[in-house]
Design an enzyme around this catalytic site. Structure first.
Site, PDB file in Angstrom:
ATOM      1  NE  ARG A 329      -4.113  -2.092   0.228  1.00  0.00           N
ATOM      2  CZ  ARG A 329      -4.888  -2.334   1.253  1.00  0.00           C
ATOM      3  NH1 ARG A 329      -5.080  -1.893   1.974  1.00  0.00           N
ATOM      4  NH2 ARG A 329      -5.662  -4.002   0.953  1.00  0.00           N
ATOM      5  CD  GLU A 331      -2.721   3.477   2.933  1.00  0.00           C
ATOM      6  OE1 GLU A 331      -2.457   3.167   4.097  1.00  0.00           O
ATOM      7  OE2 GLU A 331      -4.007   2.947   2.263  1.00  0.00           O
ATOM      8  NE  ARG A 337      -5.190   2.586  12.638  1.00  0.00           N
ATOM      9  CZ  ARG A 337      -6.625   2.177  12.623  1.00  0.00           C
ATOM     10  NH1 ARG A 337      -6.656   1.312  13.638  1.00  0.00           N
ATOM     11  NH2 ARG A 337      -7.110   2.595  11.972  1.00  0.00           N
ATOM     12  CG  HIS A 338      -1.695   3.226   8.345  1.00  0.00           C
ATOM     13  ND1 HIS A 338      -1.996   3.601  10.065  1.00  0.00           N
ATOM     14  CD2 HIS A 338      -2.257   2.671   8.063  1.00  0.00           C
ATOM     15  CE1 HIS A 338      -3.658   3.383   9.438  1.00  0.00           C
ATOM     16  NE2 HIS A 338      -3.327   3.075   8.309  1.00  0.00           N
ATOM     17  CD  GLU A 492     -10.413  -2.084   9.154  1.00  0.00           C
ATOM     18  OE1 GLU A 492      -9.348  -2.844   7.613  1.00  0.00           O
ATOM     19  OE2 GLU A 492     -10.378  -0.550   8.950  1.00  0.00           O
ATOM     20  CB  SER A 495     -11.882  -4.743   5.386  1.00  0.00           C
ATOM     21  OG  SER A 495     -12.788  -3.971   4.910  1.00  0.00           O
ATOM     22  NE  ARG A 547      -4.190  -1.990  11.031  1.00  0.00           N
ATOM     23  CZ  ARG A 547      -4.357  -1.423  10.637  1.00  0.00           C
ATOM     24  NH1 ARG A 547      -5.956  -1.506  10.975  1.00  0.00           N
ATOM     25  NH2 ARG A 547      -4.114   0.272   9.587  1.00  0.00           N
TER      26      ARG A 547
END
Length: 573
Positions: A329, A331, A337-338, A492, A495, A547
């Protein structure tokens, strides 16, 4: 004619300095100062040679009288000499199995390879060495006797920490429990000790520093027991040493356990393990947050998810599939947490009548993982939680996982003073807040939030039946969807959703989505065509492995659950 010399003729002047014993101008040779310096250097060299000879003689005498000279020392590098099997090769033990033996095993002879966690000379006749294998440690005693020399005692106490050694010893019961090791009811009395691979005396960081807790996100770093905190950045820059910490071995044993439990459960439910491509010819999910790479003379993209391929496999009549693989990803999120690369636990399955069949199976899966961690990995869990103090993970009873609709979650937040719109996506603080409320009301750290707003889900998400019935072309993304997220401790971890399995409807949703995509584009054409040939209804989800590990153990940063983490600022080591 030359005149004869005369006794009265004036003699030539003597060169200056000759009276002091110095050479005259034009003459060669050392000065008096240089000779004096050379004499001192010669005397110094003679003393050094004499001292070296004395030390060599003492060493020779010491070795001659060393009853243990064949029982310790540095072994030649393995691989540098022809291999000759040793009689003890088949009898080497693991410390973990030694600790589990029942009854009195005092006097048992053992051989094992281990790491020197620390070594110290207690006295001229006594040294202590802590040996480690994995997360198991045991105290070694090296005591001088008629058969074990002082030289060996001194050698043992001077072995640098982190060196690899081969140990021959006798198991004994200590007079009192050894509290500094994991094996406290036993110790080993060393008879032979050889260094296989010696560590540098000066390490860039100490393993014991890696075993101290890091502060949580937003917390300040402070000294711990008088020692400065070694920052996360320093640990990651020296990750090989950092990973040697016992708690890190426990973390990654648990991480492997989650993968094992995930596959174990799904295999019993008829799921097939698959491997889909990570290199794509075109962005597959709208082009956002995707890494572009050079692929020969063209471009390629790293997969953000195996999502589209999972669905294509359902269309290919593989009705239950799972995959464990890397997710990329792009991002620019520098949070705790990323990650830009993480491990996804993905599954997809065809269902009979309603997507909640899949939600129920996913709930069973997660409870199976949590229960398995509690029962099979208690030792590792307790070890990590002894550093990162966190309350035990509270589980609901089977069949009673809290499953809230999105409007119910919003209502709970509003009742507790949070200002939030009906269709607003939940921020991280909102998620954590709702997690606390669910724990307080239902007594569970694990829950499901169902029926998310359609506008905040991907284009392949099936709108809810009520949303489809109330469809308005002027507001095509209004309403809710058959989608869900799973949460641990209010964060989370998964998903998922029912996917659109009708090609015509899928094309329509792709064009009218909040961020429209072209169903005829290179990255999506084959995906859409897969549903033209008849595809059963299906749903699934993607779980973030790191996670789960982070939240199960209470780690302050997801990077601690990745062996060599990748984030916006880190591509090495």
């Amino acid at each position: 004619m030359a005149e004869p010399s005369s006794t009265t003729q004036e003699l030539p002047e003597r060169p200056k300095g000759e009276e002091e014993g110095e050479k005259g101008e034009g003459e060669k040779g050392p000065s008096k100062g240089a000779l004096k310096k050379a004499a001192k250097e010669k005397e110094k060299a003679e003393k050094a040679a004499k001292r070296k000879a004395e030390e060599a003689a003492q060493k020779a005498a010491s070795e001659a009288s060393d009853v243990s000279k064949a029982d310790y020392g540095d072994l030649p590098m393995i691989g540098s000499h022809p291999y000759v099997p040793n009689a003890d090769s088949a009898t080497r033990i693991q410390l973990a199995s030694l600790a589990q033996e029942e009854g009195d095993i005092s006097g048992k002879e053992v051989t094992f390879r281990a790491i020197v966690e620390n070594a110290r000379n207690q006295a001229a006749k006594l040294s202590f060495v802590v040996f480690r294998q994995g997360i198991s440690t045991i105290q070694g005693v090296v005591a001088a006797s008629e058969t074990l020399s002082r030289q060996m005692v001194k050698f043992a106490g001077g072995i640098p920490a982190e060196s690899v050694v081969l140990v021959h010893a006798v198991v004994e019961k200590p007079k009192e429990a050894v509290k500094s090791t994991t094996i406290q009811h036993l110790e080993v009395h060393v008879k032979q000790l050889f260094v296989i691979a010696k560590a540098d005396a000066q390490l860039p960081m100490q393993v014991e520093d890696a075993e101290r807790p890091l502060p949580g996100e937003g917390e300040e770093q402070t000294e711990n027991e008088g020692r400065p905190i070694v920052t996360l950045n320093t640990r990651l820059n020296n990750r090989v040493i950092d990973l040697r910490g016992k708690h890190n071995h426990a973390i990654f044993t648990i991480k492997d356990g989650v993968t094992l439990l995930f596959q174990e459960f799904l295999r019993t439910r008829g799921f097939l393990n698959t491997n889909t491509p990570c290199l794509l010819g075109a962005p597959s999910e709208g082009g956002a947050n995707v890494f572009e790479v050079t692929y020969f003379a063209s471009r390629a993209f790293l997969a953000q998810s195996p999502q589209l391929y999972k669905q294509m496999l359902i269309a290919a009549r593989f009705e239950r599939v799972m995959e464990v693989g890397p997710i990329f990803r792009a991002e620019n999120s520098n949070t705790a947490r990323h990650l830009t690369e993480f491990t996804g636990l993905d599954l997809e399955m065809a269902f009979e009548e309603d997507y909640h069949e899949v939600v129920s199976l996913l709930e069973e899966l997660m409870l199976y993982i949590f229960t398995g961690l509690r029962e099979r990995y208690k030792l590792e869990t307790d070890l990590v939680r002894s550093i990162y103090h966190v309350e035990d993970f509270k589980l609901p009873a089977a069949g009673s996982v809290p499953r809230l609709t999105f409007p119910e979650g919003i209502a709970m937040l509003r009742a507790d003073g949070v200002e939030i719109g009906d269709f607003d996506d939940l921020s991280t603080p909102d998620e954590k807040h709702l997690g606390r409320l669910v724990l307080e009301k239902y007594g569970s750290d694990f829950y499901v939030l169902d029926q998310y707003p359609l506008a905040i889900r991907p284009f392949y998400t099936m709108p809810s039946s009520a949303t489809q019935a109330a469809y308005n072309p002027s507001s095509p993304n209004a309403g809710y969807s058959n989608s869900y997220d799973f949460f641990m401790r209010g964060q989370e971890i998964m998903s998922g959703a029912q996917r659109i399995h009708d090609a015509g409807f899928l094309e329509k949703r792709m064009r009218e989505h909040v961020t429209p995509v072209d169903p005829n584009s290179d990255g999506l054409r084959d995906y859409v065509n897969a549903f033209r040939y008849g595809c059963p209804p299906h749903a699934g989800g993607g779980i973030g492995l790191e996670r789960i590990v982070m939240l199960w153990l209470g780690l302050p940063n997801v990077r601690l659950a990745s062996l060599f983490p990748r984030d916006p600022g880190r591509l090495v080591p």
